[in-house]
Design a protein around this motif. Structure first.
Motif, PDB file in Angstrom:
ATOM      1  N   MET A   1      63.197  -6.678  -5.585  1.00 31.04           N
ATOM      2  CA  MET A   1      63.547  -8.001  -6.106  1.00 31.04           C
ATOM      3  C   MET A   1      62.881  -9.190  -5.891  1.00 31.04           C
ATOM      4  N   ILE A   2      63.016 -10.193  -6.608  1.00 28.88           N
ATOM      5  CA  ILE A   2      62.298 -11.392  -6.263  1.00 28.88           C
ATOM      6  C   ILE A   2      63.175 -12.524  -5.944  1.00 28.88           C
ATOM      7  N   ILE A   3      63.157 -13.246  -5.111  1.00 24.22           N
ATOM      8  CA  ILE A   3      63.871 -14.684  -4.739  1.00 24.22           C
ATOM      9  C   ILE A   3      63.242 -15.665  -5.790  1.00 24.22           C
ATOM     10  N   ALA A   4      64.266 -16.419  -6.512  1.00 24.13           N
ATOM     11  CA  ALA A   4      63.763 -17.192  -7.425  1.00 24.13           C
ATOM     12  C   ALA A   4      64.756 -18.499  -7.623  1.00 24.13           C
ATOM     13  N   LYS A   5      64.272 -19.370  -7.929  1.00 24.20           N
ATOM     14  CA  LYS A   5      65.144 -20.755  -8.366  1.00 24.20           C
ATOM     15  C   LYS A   5      65.276 -20.952  -9.851  1.00 24.20           C
ATOM     16  N   VAL A   6      66.394 -21.120 -10.326  1.00 26.22           N
ATOM     17  CA  VAL A   6      66.700 -21.330 -11.816  1.00 26.22           C
ATOM     18  C   VAL A   6      66.253 -22.747 -12.042  1.00 26.22           C
ATOM     19  N   ILE A   7      65.230 -22.848 -12.739  1.00 30.85           N
ATOM     20  CA  ILE A   7      64.763 -24.302 -13.164  1.00 30.85           C
ATOM     21  C   ILE A   7      65.181 -24.941 -14.633  1.00 30.85           C
ATOM     22  N   GLY A   8      65.573 -23.938 -15.423  1.00 28.18           N
ATOM     23  CA  GLY A   8      65.944 -24.300 -16.699  1.00 28.18           C
ATOM     24  C   GLY A   8      66.591 -23.257 -17.705  1.00 28.18           C
TER      25      GLY A   8
ATOM     26  N   VAL B   1      63.006 -19.243 -14.333  1.00 28.33           N
ATOM     27  CA  VAL B   1      63.181 -18.953 -13.009  1.00 28.33           C
ATOM     28  C   VAL B   1      61.964 -19.241 -12.463  1.00 28.33           C
ATOM     29  N   GLN B   2      61.787 -19.781 -11.424  1.00 27.55           N
ATOM     30  CA  GLN B   2      60.402 -19.857 -10.563  1.00 27.55           C
ATOM     31  C   GLN B   2      60.424 -19.087  -9.265  1.00 27.55           C
ATOM     32  N   ARG B   3      59.762 -18.391  -9.001  1.00 29.89           N
ATOM     33  CA  ARG B   3      59.480 -17.520  -7.972  1.00 29.89           C
ATOM     34  C   ARG B   3      59.289 -18.349  -6.545  1.00 29.89           C
ATOM     35  N   VAL B   4      60.029 -17.935  -5.377  1.00 31.31           N
ATOM     36  CA  VAL B   4      59.903 -18.823  -4.143  1.00 31.31           C
ATOM     37  C   VAL B   4      59.414 -17.676  -3.048  1.00 31.31           C
ATOM     38  N   ASP B   5      58.283 -18.506  -2.469  1.00 29.94           N
ATOM     39  CA  ASP B   5      57.814 -17.534  -1.472  1.00 29.94           C
ATOM     40  C   ASP B   5      58.438 -18.078  -0.044  1.00 29.94           C
ATOM     41  N   LEU B   6      58.988 -17.307   0.563  1.00 31.19           N
ATOM     42  CA  LEU B   6      59.867 -17.722   2.070  1.00 31.19           C
ATOM     43  C   LEU B   6      58.848 -18.059   3.178  1.00 31.19           C
ATOM     44  N   ALA B   7      57.609 -17.516   2.972  1.00 33.78           N
ATOM     45  CA  ALA B   7      56.543 -17.815   4.161  1.00 33.78           C
ATOM     46  C   ALA B   7      56.098 -19.362   3.980  1.00 33.78           C
ATOM     47  N   ASP B   8      55.803 -19.993   2.911  1.00 39.03           N
ATOM     48  CA  ASP B   8      55.550 -21.209   2.708  1.00 39.03           C
ATOM     49  C   ASP B   8      56.340 -22.130   2.108  1.00 39.03           C
TER      50      ASP B   8
ATOM     51  N   PHE C   1      58.942 -17.955 -15.029  1.00 39.86           N
ATOM     52  CA  PHE C   1      59.094 -16.653 -16.004  1.00 39.86           C
ATOM     53  C   PHE C   1      60.545 -17.029 -16.644  1.00 39.86           C
ATOM     54  N   ILE C   2      60.952 -16.284 -17.741  1.00 36.77           N
ATOM     55  CA  ILE C   2      61.961 -16.195 -18.196  1.00 36.77           C
ATOM     56  C   ILE C   2      62.922 -14.932 -17.733  1.00 36.77           C
ATOM     57  N   ALA C   3      64.101 -15.107 -17.467  1.00 40.60           N
ATOM     58  CA  ALA C   3      65.001 -13.526 -17.025  1.00 40.60           C
ATOM     59  C   ALA C   3      66.233 -13.875 -17.724  1.00 40.60           C
ATOM     60  N   VAL C   4      66.609 -12.721 -18.170  1.00 43.56           N
ATOM     61  CA  VAL C   4      68.263 -12.652 -18.587  1.00 43.56           C
ATOM     62  C   VAL C   4      69.264 -13.002 -17.682  1.00 43.56           C
ATOM     63  N   ASP C   5      70.136 -13.537 -17.697  1.00 47.40           N
ATOM     64  CA  ASP C   5      71.154 -13.845 -16.827  1.00 47.40           C
ATOM     65  C   ASP C   5      72.366 -12.834 -16.807  1.00 47.40           C
ATOM     66  N   CYS C   6      72.423 -12.040 -15.889  1.00 52.37           N
ATOM     67  CA  CYS C   6      73.611 -11.144 -15.895  1.00 52.37           C
ATOM     68  C   CYS C   6      74.724 -11.647 -15.169  1.00 52.37           C
ATOM     69  N   VAL C   7      74.654 -12.546 -14.395  1.00 53.68           N
ATOM     70  CA  VAL C   7      75.750 -12.987 -13.275  1.00 53.68           C
ATOM     71  C   VAL C   7      76.313 -14.399 -13.573  1.00 53.68           C
ATOM     72  N   GLY C   8      75.853 -15.233 -14.557  1.00 56.98           N
ATOM     73  CA  GLY C   8      76.196 -16.663 -14.647  1.00 56.98           C
ATOM     74  C   GLY C   8      75.765 -17.590 -13.923  1.00 56.98           C
ATOM     75  N   ALA C   9      74.441 -17.394 -13.607  1.00 58.56           N
ATOM     76  CA  ALA C   9      73.865 -18.544 -12.777  1.00 58.56           C
ATOM     77  C   ALA C   9      73.335 -19.961 -13.538  1.00 58.56           C
TER      78      ALA C   9
ATOM     79  N   GLU D   1      70.315 -23.365  -8.774  1.00 58.74           N
ATOM     80  CA  GLU D   1      70.748 -22.166  -7.878  1.00 58.74           C
ATOM     81  C   GLU D   1      69.594 -21.053  -7.435  1.00 58.74           C
ATOM     82  N   GLN D   2      69.673 -20.544  -6.342  1.00 58.16           N
ATOM     83  CA  GLN D   2      68.591 -19.543  -5.966  1.00 58.16           C
ATOM     84  C   GLN D   2      69.259 -18.338  -6.189  1.00 58.16           C
ATOM     85  N   VAL D   3      68.407 -17.472  -6.750  1.00 60.22           N
ATOM     86  CA  VAL D   3      68.827 -16.170  -7.411  1.00 60.22           C
ATOM     87  C   VAL D   3      68.079 -14.818  -6.998  1.00 60.22           C
TER      88      VAL D   3
END
Length: 88
Positions: free
Chosen positions: A1-8, A27-34, A41-49, A53-55
């Motif tokens: 899985m990827i940690i990302a932030k919803v940006i639009g 969504v935009q991928r977030v790197d925890l290290a930096d 990229f585009i993702a289908v929302d299955c949970v109502g984000a 929000e971070q997803v």
């Protein structure tokens, strides 16, 4: 899985039939290290984000399984909203 932030979000009135009724989010991928933001990229929302929000995002065949439609042309799906994230 990827940690990302919803940006639009994406509005598409004409699309493949299996995408009708699905919410498309940018969504935009977030790197925890930096803590830097990376590719979007585009993702289908299955949970109502919502925007900001971070997803959790799953990709590939797992994304189609989240939709319960193996025939849908989807390669990324939001499957969780992050309440809290702790990393060392």
């Amino acid at each position: 899985m990827i940690i990302a932030k919803v940006i639009g979000n994406v509005w598409a009135t004409r699309k493949e039939d299996t995408l009708n009724g699905l919410k498309l989010m940018v969504v935009q991928r977030v790197d925890l290290a930096d803590k830097a933001a990376h590719e979007s990229f585009i993702a289908v929302d299955c949970v109502g984000a919502g925007i900001g929000e971070q997803v959790l995002v799953t990709t590939g065949s797992s994304a189609r399984q989240a939709l319960r439609n193996e025939q849908s042309p989807v390669d990324a799906a939001i499957v969780g909203i992050i309440d809290e994230l702790t990393a060392s």
